[in-house]
Motif scaffolding. Structure first.
Motif, PDB file in Angstrom:
ATOM      1  N   MET A  44       0.839  -1.178   0.000  1.00  0.00           N
ATOM      2  CA  MET A  44       0.000   0.000   0.000  1.00  0.00           C
ATOM      3  C   MET A  44       0.890   1.249   0.000  1.00  0.00           C
ATOM      4  O   MET A  44       1.799   1.381   0.797  1.00  0.00           O
ATOM      5  N   ASN A  45       0.596   2.141  -0.895  1.00  0.00           N
ATOM      6  CA  ASN A  45       1.341   3.381  -0.983  1.00  0.00           C
ATOM      7  C   ASN A  45       0.528   4.470  -0.294  1.00  0.00           C
ATOM      8  O   ASN A  45      -0.494   4.912  -0.806  1.00  0.00           O
ATOM      9  N   LEU A  46       0.960   4.898   0.873  1.00  0.00           N
ATOM     10  CA  LEU A  46       0.195   5.809   1.719  1.00  0.00           C
ATOM     11  C   LEU A  46      -0.053   7.159   1.067  1.00  0.00           C
ATOM     12  O   LEU A  46      -1.137   7.706   1.151  1.00  0.00           O
ATOM     13  N   PHE A  47       0.927   7.725   0.391  1.00  0.00           N
ATOM     14  CA  PHE A  47       0.802   9.068  -0.159  1.00  0.00           C
ATOM     15  C   PHE A  47       0.634   9.093  -1.670  1.00  0.00           C
ATOM     16  O   PHE A  47       0.711  10.132  -2.285  1.00  0.00           O
ATOM     17  N   GLY A  48       0.421   7.959  -2.295  1.00  0.00           N
ATOM     18  CA  GLY A  48       0.337   7.923  -3.743  1.00  0.00           C
ATOM     19  C   GLY A  48       1.727   7.959  -4.351  1.00  0.00           C
ATOM     20  O   GLY A  48       2.738   7.975  -3.654  1.00  0.00           O
ATOM     21  N   SER A  49       1.792   8.003  -5.656  1.00  0.00           N
ATOM     22  CA  SER A  49       3.097   7.968  -6.324  1.00  0.00           C
ATOM     23  C   SER A  49       3.620   9.355  -6.677  1.00  0.00           C
ATOM     24  O   SER A  49       4.716   9.474  -7.218  1.00  0.00           O
ATOM     25  N   THR A  50       2.871  10.402  -6.368  1.00  0.00           N
ATOM     26  CA  THR A  50       3.280  11.757  -6.747  1.00  0.00           C
ATOM     27  C   THR A  50       4.587  12.162  -6.086  1.00  0.00           C
ATOM     28  O   THR A  50       5.493  12.676  -6.752  1.00  0.00           O
ATOM     29  N   ILE A  51       4.706  11.943  -4.795  1.00  0.00           N
ATOM     30  CA  ILE A  51       5.926  12.350  -4.086  1.00  0.00           C
ATOM     31  C   ILE A  51       7.122  11.571  -4.598  1.00  0.00           C
ATOM     32  O   ILE A  51       8.201  12.137  -4.805  1.00  0.00           O
ATOM     33  N   GLN A  52       6.945  10.287  -4.849  1.00  0.00           N
ATOM     34  CA  GLN A  52       8.041   9.479  -5.384  1.00  0.00           C
ATOM     35  C   GLN A  52       8.434   9.953  -6.785  1.00  0.00           C
ATOM     36  O   GLN A  52       9.620  10.043  -7.105  1.00  0.00           O
ATOM     37  N   SER A  53       7.463  10.286  -7.607  1.00  0.00           N
ATOM     38  CA  SER A  53       7.762  10.794  -8.952  1.00  0.00           C
ATOM     39  C   SER A  53       8.500  12.124  -8.878  1.00  0.00           C
ATOM     40  O   SER A  53       9.451  12.362  -9.629  1.00  0.00           O
ATOM     41  N   LEU A  54       8.068  12.999  -7.968  1.00  0.00           N
ATOM     42  CA  LEU A  54       8.757  14.278  -7.796  1.00  0.00           C
ATOM     43  C   LEU A  54      10.181  14.065  -7.295  1.00  0.00           C
ATOM     44  O   LEU A  54      11.109  14.744  -7.741  1.00  0.00           O
ATOM     45  N   GLU A  55      10.362  13.128  -6.378  1.00  0.00           N
ATOM     46  CA  GLU A  55      11.697  12.824  -5.863  1.00  0.00           C
ATOM     47  C   GLU A  55      12.605  12.315  -6.987  1.00  0.00           C
ATOM     48  O   GLU A  55      13.749  12.756  -7.122  1.00  0.00           O
ATOM     49  N   ASN A  56      12.086  11.407  -7.814  1.00  0.00           N
ATOM     50  CA  ASN A  56      12.880  10.887  -8.927  1.00  0.00           C
ATOM     51  C   ASN A  56      13.229  11.994  -9.917  1.00  0.00           C
ATOM     52  O   ASN A  56      14.346  12.047 -10.434  1.00  0.00           O
ATOM     53  N   SER A  57      12.282  12.888 -10.173  1.00  0.00           N
ATOM     54  CA  SER A  57      12.537  14.012 -11.076  1.00  0.00           C
ATOM     55  C   SER A  57      13.594  14.951 -10.505  1.00  0.00           C
ATOM     56  O   SER A  57      14.447  15.463 -11.230  1.00  0.00           O
TER      57      SER A  57
ATOM     58  N   ARG B   9       6.531  22.345  -6.251  1.00  0.00           N
ATOM     59  CA  ARG B   9       5.439  21.352  -6.270  1.00  0.00           C
ATOM     60  C   ARG B   9       5.520  20.405  -5.074  1.00  0.00           C
ATOM     61  O   ARG B   9       4.517  20.132  -4.434  1.00  0.00           O
ATOM     62  N   ILE B  10       6.708  19.907  -4.768  1.00  0.00           N
ATOM     63  CA  ILE B  10       6.818  18.971  -3.644  1.00  0.00           C
ATOM     64  C   ILE B  10       6.576  19.694  -2.323  1.00  0.00           C
ATOM     65  O   ILE B  10       6.002  19.130  -1.392  1.00  0.00           O
ATOM     66  N   SER B  11       6.972  20.967  -2.252  1.00  0.00           N
ATOM     67  CA  SER B  11       6.702  21.758  -1.054  1.00  0.00           C
ATOM     68  C   SER B  11       5.198  21.909  -0.837  1.00  0.00           C
ATOM     69  O   SER B  11       4.701  21.764   0.283  1.00  0.00           O
ATOM     70  N   SER B  12       4.464  22.161  -1.917  1.00  0.00           N
ATOM     71  CA  SER B  12       3.008  22.304  -1.773  1.00  0.00           C
ATOM     72  C   SER B  12       2.360  20.973  -1.399  1.00  0.00           C
ATOM     73  O   SER B  12       1.368  20.947  -0.666  1.00  0.00           O
ATOM     74  N   LYS B  13       2.914  19.862  -1.867  1.00  0.00           N
ATOM     75  CA  LYS B  13       2.394  18.542  -1.469  1.00  0.00           C
ATOM     76  C   LYS B  13       2.585  18.333   0.029  1.00  0.00           C
ATOM     77  O   LYS B  13       1.679  17.870   0.720  1.00  0.00           O
ATOM     78  N   PHE B  14       3.773  18.678   0.539  1.00  0.00           N
ATOM     79  CA  PHE B  14       4.032  18.527   1.966  1.00  0.00           C
ATOM     80  C   PHE B  14       3.187  19.484   2.797  1.00  0.00           C
ATOM     81  O   PHE B  14       2.733  19.134   3.888  1.00  0.00           O
TER      82      PHE B  14
END
Length: 131
Positions: A1-14, A115-120
């Motif tokens: 189960m991915n708690l926060f979705g894949s958005t944060i991981q995608s942003l981290e990889n980017s 973008r990642i700041s706004s997610k957090f």
């Protein structure tokens, strides 16, 4: 189960890709006058292949591309550009190209961090109960 979705991981990889790109560009600029130095570049071909393999597809004909069999070992890699020479000393760093890529990469990195700041911040609001 991915708690926060894949958005944060995608942003981290980017952001990791952008950081590696910045490192390669900085090395190229620092070595613009180094005899025999060959420019470095960061490519994401493996990342594209990995993303394509995650697309659910159905092959209705054997001649269709099977995206599931294409897997990448890493998201990006640094390569040495060997096929050109711009200077009389064997160096192939084009300073104008490097400065252009540096500016583009900085804009991309700033957009990613925003973008990642706004997610957090959104996660923080949820944890505080919506206040």
């Amino acid at each position: 189960m991915n708690l926060f979705g894949s958005t944060i991981q995608s942003l981290e990889n980017s952001m990791n890709y952008s950081t590696a790109k910045n490192r390669a560009i900085s090395n190229n600029i620092a070595n613009v006058d180094t005899p025999g130095y060959k420019a470095k570049d960061v490519v994401f071909k493996d990342m594209l292949s990995a993303e394509m393999s995650s697309i659910p597809t159905k092959r209705t004909n054997t001649r269709h591309i099977d995206f599931q069999s294409r897997t990448g070992t890493s998201s990006f890699q640094t390569i040495t550009v060997q096929n050109s020479t711009y200077n009389h000393n064997g160096n192939n760093v084009d300073i104008d190209k490097e400065m252009n890529e540096l500016a583009q990469n900085q804009i991309q990195y700033q957009a990613l961090t925003s973008r990642i700041s706004s997610k957090f911040q959104g996660l923080e609001r949820v944890l505080r109960g919506g206040n």
